[in-house]
Write an enzyme that holds these catalytic residues in place. Structure first.
Site, mmCIF file in Angstrom:
data_model
loop_
_atom_site.group_PDB
_atom_site.id
_atom_site.type_symbol
_atom_site.label_atom_id
_atom_site.label_comp_id
_atom_site.label_asym_id
_atom_site.label_seq_id
_atom_site.Cartn_x
_atom_site.Cartn_y
_atom_site.Cartn_z
ATOM 1 N N TYR A 7 0.632 -1.287 -0.219
ATOM 2 C CA TYR A 7 0.000 0.048 -0.072
ATOM 3 C C TYR A 7 0.883 1.349 -0.532
ATOM 4 C CZ TYR A 7 -4.545 -2.605 0.690
ATOM 5 O OH TYR A 7 -5.706 -3.152 0.382
ATOM 6 N N LEU A 11 3.020 1.038 7.618
ATOM 7 C CA LEU A 11 3.746 -0.005 8.111
ATOM 8 C C LEU A 11 3.440 -0.614 9.400
ATOM 9 C CD1 LEU A 11 6.118 0.710 11.218
ATOM 10 C CD2 LEU A 11 6.126 2.117 9.056
ATOM 11 N N LEU A 69 -2.622 2.833 7.837
ATOM 12 C CA LEU A 69 -3.696 1.978 7.608
ATOM 13 C C LEU A 69 -3.809 1.306 8.175
ATOM 14 C CD1 LEU A 69 -4.022 1.922 4.350
ATOM 15 C CD2 LEU A 69 -1.762 2.480 4.838
ATOM 16 N N TYR A 129 -7.172 -2.114 9.896
ATOM 17 C CA TYR A 129 -7.302 -3.610 9.230
ATOM 18 C C TYR A 129 -9.131 -4.230 10.273
ATOM 19 C CZ TYR A 129 -8.330 -8.423 7.081
ATOM 20 O OH TYR A 129 -8.512 -9.335 6.662
ATOM 21 N N TYR A 172 -5.589 -13.538 12.680
ATOM 22 C CA TYR A 172 -4.696 -12.078 12.129
ATOM 23 C C TYR A 172 -4.284 -12.191 14.188
ATOM 24 C CZ TYR A 172 -4.104 -7.467 10.916
ATOM 25 O OH TYR A 172 -3.229 -6.291 10.577
ATOM 26 N N LEU A 192 -4.762 -7.257 0.628
ATOM 27 C CA LEU A 192 -4.286 -7.043 -0.921
ATOM 28 C C LEU A 192 -2.349 -7.978 -0.442
ATOM 29 C CD1 LEU A 192 -2.875 -5.253 -2.942
ATOM 30 C CD2 LEU A 192 -1.352 -3.719 -1.684
ATOM 31 N N ARG A 231 4.262 -7.913 0.610
ATOM 32 C CA ARG A 231 4.647 -8.590 1.170
ATOM 33 C C ARG A 231 4.594 -9.704 2.683
ATOM 34 N NH1 ARG A 231 10.010 -9.377 0.508
ATOM 35 N NH2 ARG A 231 11.230 -10.039 2.096
ATOM 36 N N ALA A 232 4.789 -7.664 3.154
ATOM 37 C CA ALA A 232 3.644 -8.201 4.985
ATOM 38 C C ALA A 232 2.537 -9.718 4.206
ATOM 39 C CB ALA A 232 3.539 -7.369 5.418
HETATM 40 P P1 NAD Z 1 4.399 -4.028 2.641
HETATM 41 O O1 NAD Z 1 5.035 -5.441 2.978
HETATM 42 O O2 NAD Z 1 4.021 -3.533 1.363
HETATM 43 O O3 NAD Z 1 4.468 -3.222 4.024
HETATM 44 C C1 NAD Z 1 4.614 -3.052 4.908
HETATM 45 C C2 NAD Z 1 6.088 -2.213 5.546
HETATM 46 O O4 NAD Z 1 6.167 -2.378 7.139
HETATM 47 C C3 NAD Z 1 7.392 -2.960 4.734
HETATM 48 O O5 NAD Z 1 8.403 -1.779 3.802
HETATM 49 C C4 NAD Z 1 8.693 -3.216 5.884
HETATM 50 O O6 NAD Z 1 9.886 -3.428 5.440
HETATM 51 C C5 NAD Z 1 7.810 -2.546 7.209
HETATM 52 N N1 NAD Z 1 8.291 -2.255 8.523
HETATM 53 C C6 NAD Z 1 8.325 -3.548 9.001
HETATM 54 N N2 NAD Z 1 8.905 -3.250 10.401
HETATM 55 C C7 NAD Z 1 9.445 -2.315 10.152
HETATM 56 C C8 NAD Z 1 9.820 -0.858 10.916
HETATM 57 N N3 NAD Z 1 9.614 -1.474 12.035
HETATM 58 N N4 NAD Z 1 10.355 0.226 10.668
HETATM 59 C C9 NAD Z 1 10.312 0.441 9.566
HETATM 60 N N5 NAD Z 1 9.076 -0.152 8.514
HETATM 61 C C10 NAD Z 1 8.716 -1.072 9.233
HETATM 62 O O7 NAD Z 1 3.113 -4.904 3.108
HETATM 63 P P2 NAD Z 1 0.339 -3.924 3.567
HETATM 64 O O8 NAD Z 1 -0.113 -4.365 3.524
HETATM 65 O O9 NAD Z 1 1.104 -2.778 2.131
HETATM 66 O O10 NAD Z 1 1.312 -3.301 4.371
HETATM 67 C C11 NAD Z 1 1.455 -1.072 5.079
HETATM 68 C C12 NAD Z 1 0.022 -1.859 6.143
HETATM 69 O O11 NAD Z 1 -1.296 -1.875 5.254
HETATM 70 C C13 NAD Z 1 0.400 -1.928 7.186
HETATM 71 O O12 NAD Z 1 0.081 -1.524 8.089
HETATM 72 C C14 NAD Z 1 -1.182 -2.956 7.271
HETATM 73 O O13 NAD Z 1 -1.389 -3.826 7.982
HETATM 74 C C15 NAD Z 1 -2.317 -2.397 6.273
HETATM 75 N N6 NAD Z 1 -3.064 -3.269 5.046
HETATM 76 C C16 NAD Z 1 -3.023 -4.510 5.350
HETATM 77 C C17 NAD Z 1 -3.696 -4.663 4.783
HETATM 78 C C18 NAD Z 1 -3.375 -6.543 3.425
HETATM 79 O O14 NAD Z 1 -4.312 -7.336 3.009
HETATM 80 N N7 NAD Z 1 -1.801 -5.996 2.603
HETATM 81 C C19 NAD Z 1 -4.751 -4.650 4.457
HETATM 82 C C20 NAD Z 1 -5.119 -3.734 5.477
HETATM 83 C C21 NAD Z 1 -4.190 -3.032 5.928
#
Ligand code: NAD
Length: 286
Positions: free
Chosen positions: A16, A121, A170, A172, A182, A220, A223-224
């Site tokens: 995201y 993050l 962001l 959830y 989760y 989505l 990677r996470a």
């Molecule tokens: P993503 O892997 O693109 O992003 C997560 C990022 O957090 C990574 O770049 C990682 O390197 C970074 N990170 C982890 N620990 C860290 C730290 N200590 N300091 C700095 N950076 C750190 O995955 P995403 O799913 O796009 O996640 C982004 C946000 O969206 C998160 O808050 C996630 O909970 C939220 N979200 C994701 C979904 C989904 O389905 N993917 C749904 C709802 C909310």
């Protein structure tokens, strides 16, 4: 003058954070990103070698420019907080100024001010364990990386944010409904993040005229999310049950973030905005 955005949590072109950067860039903002220290090297190398060029294309055909990439570990507020084993870890050793306070100081030194702060993050080392089996350390680590990290970013960046600025995180829906799988305290961390969104909207609004909102995003394949292990199931579930039966694109979340960061949302603060094809509104699956 165009707006300047700092987006914390970009380490590839799948998440995201990247999509939000693109939507903000398409709207004319200058883009700075904060990348987790252990992921910095590969992200910068890939960026330099053109690995992301296809996903850098903006609607007008130009490529998104990232003005500067800052190393960041949002679990540490200042150098005094960093334990010896992290300091000497080879993934951190070659890198400096990556605690939250130092990153804010570097951004101030390089650019003076910002207008938009994005927190994209999260990390929960025990996310695959049910809450009942989560350790105290695992739970606190989830809260530290996923919730307090936003408090800390806001605390250190708000003094360099221009009045009228906006911040977005962001979240959830596992914060308010039961989403088995989760785990590790991540549901608790998102509940804290949403509650903090309201309190911080008050404090940053009164003190600095800065808005604070959070986007509750649908699933989505980032990677996470892949690391959690049930993302394909959640995407299928949403396709089957949400009012809008289409796969959610990261761009749709990016566009909602661009709206929230813009003057079009000048009266929106303290809000949890759902960008999930409406799945949150369903009471039963049909
Ligand atoms: P993503 O892997 O693109 O992003 C997560 C990022 O957090 C990574 O770049 C990682 O390197 C970074 N990170 C982890 N620990 C860290 C730290 N200590 N300091 C700095 N950076 C750190 O995955 P995403 O799913 O796009 O996640 C982004 C946000 O969206 C998160 O808050 C996630 O909970 C939220 N979200 C994701 C979904 C989904 O389905 N993917 C749904 C709802 C909310």
């Amino acid at each position: 003058r165009g707006k300047r955005a700092f987006i914390a949590g970009v380490a590839d072109d799948n998440g995201y954070g990247w999509a939000i950067a693109k939507s903000l860039a398409a709207a004319g903002a200058e883009i700075l990103v904060g990348t987790w220290v252990p992921a910095l090297n590969i992200f910068e190398t890939s960026l330099r070698r053109g690995k992301f060029d296809e996903s850098r294309v903006l609607p007008d055909g130009s490529l998104m420019e990232i003005t500067k990439v800052y190393p960041l570990d949002a679990v540490y507020d200042s150098p005094e907080d960093v334990p010896e084993d992290v300091k000497s870890n080879k993934r951190y050793a070659g890198c400096t100024n990556w605690t939250v306070k130092e990153v804010a100081e570097c951004v101030k030194h390089d650019f003076g001010t910002i207008d938009i702060l994005v927190h994209s993050l999260a990390n929960g080392p025990e996310v695959s364990k049910p809450l009942l089996e989560t350790s105290r350390n695992g739970y606190l680590a989830a809260i530290s990386a996923s919730s307090y990290s936003f408090v800390s970013l806001l605390k250190h960046f708000v003094p360099i944010m221009n009045p009228g600025g906006a911040t977005i995180s962001l979240t959830y829906i596992a914060s308010e409904r039961i989403i088995p799988g989760y785990g590790g305290g991540m549901s608790s961390a998102k509940a804290a993040l949403e509650s903090d969104t309201r309190v911080l909207a008050f404090e940053a609004g009164r003190k600095h005229r800065v808005r604070v909102n959070t986007i509750s995003a649908g699933p989505l394949r980032s990677r996470a999310a892949k690391a959690i292990g049930f993302i394909d199931m959640m995407i299928d579930y949403s396709l089957e049950n949400a009012p809008l039966q289409k796969e959610l694109s990261a761009e749709e979340v990016g566009n909602a973030a661009a709206f929230l960061a813009s003057p079009l949302a000048s009266a929106v603060t303290g809000a949890v905005i759902y960008v999930d094809n409406g799945l949150n509104a369903m009471g039963v699956g049909v």
